[in-house]
Design an enzyme around this catalytic site. Structure first.
Site, PDB file in Angstrom:
ATOM      1  N   ASP A  45      20.856  16.875  48.094  1.00  0.00           N
ATOM      2  CA  ASP A  45      19.517  17.126  48.629  1.00  0.00           C
ATOM      3  C   ASP A  45      19.264  16.277  49.878  1.00  0.00           C
ATOM      4  O   ASP A  45      19.390  15.044  49.845  1.00  0.00           O
ATOM      5  CB  ASP A  45      18.478  16.796  47.556  1.00  0.00           C
ATOM      6  CG  ASP A  45      17.082  17.186  47.962  1.00  0.00           C
ATOM      7  OD1 ASP A  45      16.715  18.345  47.750  1.00  0.00           O
ATOM      8  OD2 ASP A  45      16.363  16.326  48.509  1.00  0.00           O
TER       9      ASP A  45
ATOM     10  N   THR B 283       0.811  -1.219   0.000  1.00  0.00           N
ATOM     11  CA  THR B 283       0.000   0.000   0.000  1.00  0.00           C
ATOM     12  C   THR B 283       0.844   1.269   0.000  1.00  0.00           C
ATOM     13  O   THR B 283       0.311   2.348  -0.233  1.00  0.00           O
ATOM     14  CB  THR B 283      -0.917   0.033   1.238  1.00  0.00           C
ATOM     15  OG1 THR B 283      -0.114   0.060   2.418  1.00  0.00           O
ATOM     16  CG2 THR B 283      -1.842  -1.172   1.259  1.00  0.00           C
TER      17      THR B 283
ATOM     18  N   CYS C  73      -4.580   5.560  11.656  1.00  0.00           N
ATOM     19  CA  CYS C  73      -3.911   5.573  12.973  1.00  0.00           C
ATOM     20  C   CYS C  73      -3.159   6.867  13.217  1.00  0.00           C
ATOM     21  O   CYS C  73      -2.769   7.155  14.347  1.00  0.00           O
ATOM     22  CB  CYS C  73      -2.965   4.383  13.115  1.00  0.00           C
ATOM     23  SG  CYS C  73      -1.511   4.443  12.041  1.00  0.00           S
TER      24      CYS C  73
ATOM     25  N   CYS D 244      -2.109   0.685  15.145  1.00  0.00           N
ATOM     26  CA  CYS D 244      -3.101   0.925  14.093  1.00  0.00           C
ATOM     27  C   CYS D 244      -4.225  -0.116  14.162  1.00  0.00           C
ATOM     28  O   CYS D 244      -3.968  -1.328  14.225  1.00  0.00           O
ATOM     29  CB  CYS D 244      -2.437   0.867  12.717  1.00  0.00           C
ATOM     30  SG  CYS D 244      -3.562   1.336  11.371  1.00  0.00           S
TER      31      CYS D 244
ATOM     32  N   CYS E 125       2.383   3.017   9.351  1.00  0.00           N
ATOM     33  CA  CYS E 125       1.432   3.102  10.456  1.00  0.00           C
ATOM     34  C   CYS E 125       2.148   3.046  11.795  1.00  0.00           C
ATOM     35  O   CYS E 125       3.313   2.642  11.897  1.00  0.00           O
ATOM     36  CB  CYS E 125       0.439   1.935  10.407  1.00  0.00           C
ATOM     37  SG  CYS E 125      -0.503   1.799   8.884  1.00  0.00           S
TER      38      CYS E 125
END
Length: 511
Positions: free
Chosen positions: A446, A36, A74, A44, A40
């Site tokens: 401290d 594709t 997503c 997703c 993502c």
């Protein structure tokens, strides 16, 4: 400091996280699908692609450099930042901090390289070697993903989105956005978006779980400055400048348990948006990776039970470096409450009143270095030595002897600041922790820290605690927050015990 050996989890971990949609890995890698040409987040919700079609990338810029476009479902722009470089002082880590601060929006690659002490060609080579993309690609991807979020979540006009994401030309923005996303900005704008909440611009700021937002609010609440900020049980609210046209913001948990905070912005200028989001992500430590921190701090010893009790505790930093520096000096050898009182007086006496208060109780800005460089702080109860130190800090910032540049190594920062009168190791490390959000800052002297490190049963020397803390590197600042919180938890538990009815005594009386 050497570079991380890899910024990408191993292949098996990526596979498992992708298939289980594990939110703890969100932003640690991206899944690109060759069929594709889309990349993502591991969370997703789309059906999982075939493993043979999957490639993994450590960051969005590397995926886009290989020709993949961001998923519209997503939304990779919502992923938290990658934390692998956050604790480091490698050239790439320092350059990334500068890019996040807008260095390439305002300057050149050569200027960026010069600030981290290398040549432009070497910096480019290091980025490609460690991140899979050159600095300009990282910068451009960052801007385009932010623009995609603004187009998807707000009703800002496209021209304002272009300006907010750092593009001076609408034509250049349209071309860059269309090339990266395969869709024009106006086409994306036609899709449904979250819009605005009244007159507020609303954005999601994602994080990796677990995230103890209540713990961050508790820390900030005890230090909140009246007139500038408000912290209630659910949200942080603050005013920001300029005084002539101020804005304000509110940060709260996103509804329905989503792993994000809800940022509501009122009255910001477009050019302020990305710097504001960057500042808040640092201030609320939204890009941390709790798993990596816990793996170091939770290995054993006094911190292990604290990590189990509060696994999502984060490192709350401050809004502004100078503000934190002044408050650090006011807090020397006094309680948090006493320091807050003196800081509040400083704001009321020397802060800039807003032309129009944005909300009841939000009517001033913190004073600038120029306003405090010659200020008479004795009139508000600041002792002479600390007043002199605060004026010295203001003057050092004005003449460039000290600064809060994010790219400077911790040792360099501490060395420069301790060269100033009245600034010791404790103050410098506290400033690095809260002004820079430096994860390895460690104010070892401290007193509360030295007591808490024994589990509340004694008191360590500064030298002993420093030696003990070597095992906590590079996350010593998180150890500080956990130890401070453990002291507060013990105090709250003791107070609760004191207020409980003496049931045994009552039972004895009944007998």
């Amino acid at each position: 400091m050497s570079a991380p050996s890899s910024t990408l989890p191993d292949h098996h971990a990526c596979e498992q996280a992708r298939l289980s949609r594990d939110a703890r890995f969100d932003g640690l890698f991206f899944t690109a699908v060759t069929s594709t040409r889309i990349y993502c987040r591991p969370v997703c919700p789309a059906p999982s692609p075939k493993a043979a079609n999957v490639r993994y990338y450590a960051n969005a810029a590397a995926a886009e450099a290989d020709g993949f476009r961001p998923c519209l479902r997503c939304r990779p722009e919502l992923a938290p930042g990658h934390p692998a470089w956050h604790p480091g002082e490698h050239v790439v880590a320092r350059a990334l901090k500068l890019i996040d601060g807008g260095a390439l929006a305002e300057g050149s690659l050569e200027g960026l390289a010069g600030r981290v002490g290398v040549g432009a060609r070497q910096l480019r080579r290091l980025f490609v070697e460690h991140l899979g993309a050159p600095p300009l690609r990282v910068h451009t991807t960052r801007r385009l993903l932010f623009a995609k979020q603004l187009l998807t979540e707000t009703a800002l006009p496209v021209t304002e989105v272009a300006l907010a994401s750092g593009f001076g030309s609408l034509r250049r923005f349209n071309a860059a956005f269309t090339q990266a996303n395969r869709i024009a900005p106006r086409e994306l704008r036609r899709r449904p978006h979250a819009g605005q909440d009244g007159d507020a611009l609303v954005l999601r700021l994602g994080y990796r779980p677990p995230y103890d937002f209540d713990g961050v609010l508790d820390f900030l609440r005890s230090r909140a400055l009246p007139g500038i900020e408000q912290v209630d049980a659910n949200a942080y609210t603050r005013v920001f400048g300029p005084a002539e046209a101020p804005g304000w913001l509110r940060l709260s948990a996103w509804p329905d348990g989503e792993h994000a905070l809800k940022l509501e912005l009122h009255g910001p200028q477009s050019a302020q948006l990305l710097p504001l989001v960057t500042r808040l992500r640092r201030m609320f430590d939204l890009d941390a990776e709790p798993r990596a921190i816990a793996a170091t701090l939770g290995a054993g010893g006094v911190l292990a039970p604290l990590l189990r009790k509060r696994p999502g505790l984060r490192l709350p930093s401050g809004w502004d470096g100078f503000e934190i520096a002044v408050r650090a000096v006011l807090g020397q050898q006094v309680s948090v409450a006493a320091a807050r009182t003196l800081a509040s007086r400083t704001v009321q006496r020397f802060g800039t009143p807003l032309a129009t208060p944005v909300l009841p109780g939000l009517e001033r800005l913190f004073p600038t270095p120029a306003q405090l460089a010659d200020a008479d702080l004795s009139q508000i109860g600041v002792v002479r030595a600390r007043a002199q130190t605060i004026r010295g800090i203001a003057q050092a910032l004005l003449d460039g002897r000290a600064d809060f540049r994010p790219e400077q190594p911790l040792e360099e920062f501490v060395e420069r600041w301790t060269a100033l009168h009245g600034i010791g190791e404790w103050t410098a490390h506290y400033m690095a922790m809260r002004a820079l959000g430096h994860p390895d800052a460690f104010p070892a002297a401290d007193l509360i820290l030295r007591r808490a490190a024994t589990g509340g049963t004694g008191e360590l020397s500064t030298r002993t605690l420093t030696k003990m803390a070597q095992a906590w590197r590079p996350w010593r600042a998180y150890a500080v927050i956990h130890l401070w919180r453990s002291t507060a938890d013990r105090a709250e538990a003791a107070k609760a015990d004191d207020t409980q009815p003496d049931h045994a005594a009552k039972r004895g009386k009944r007998r």
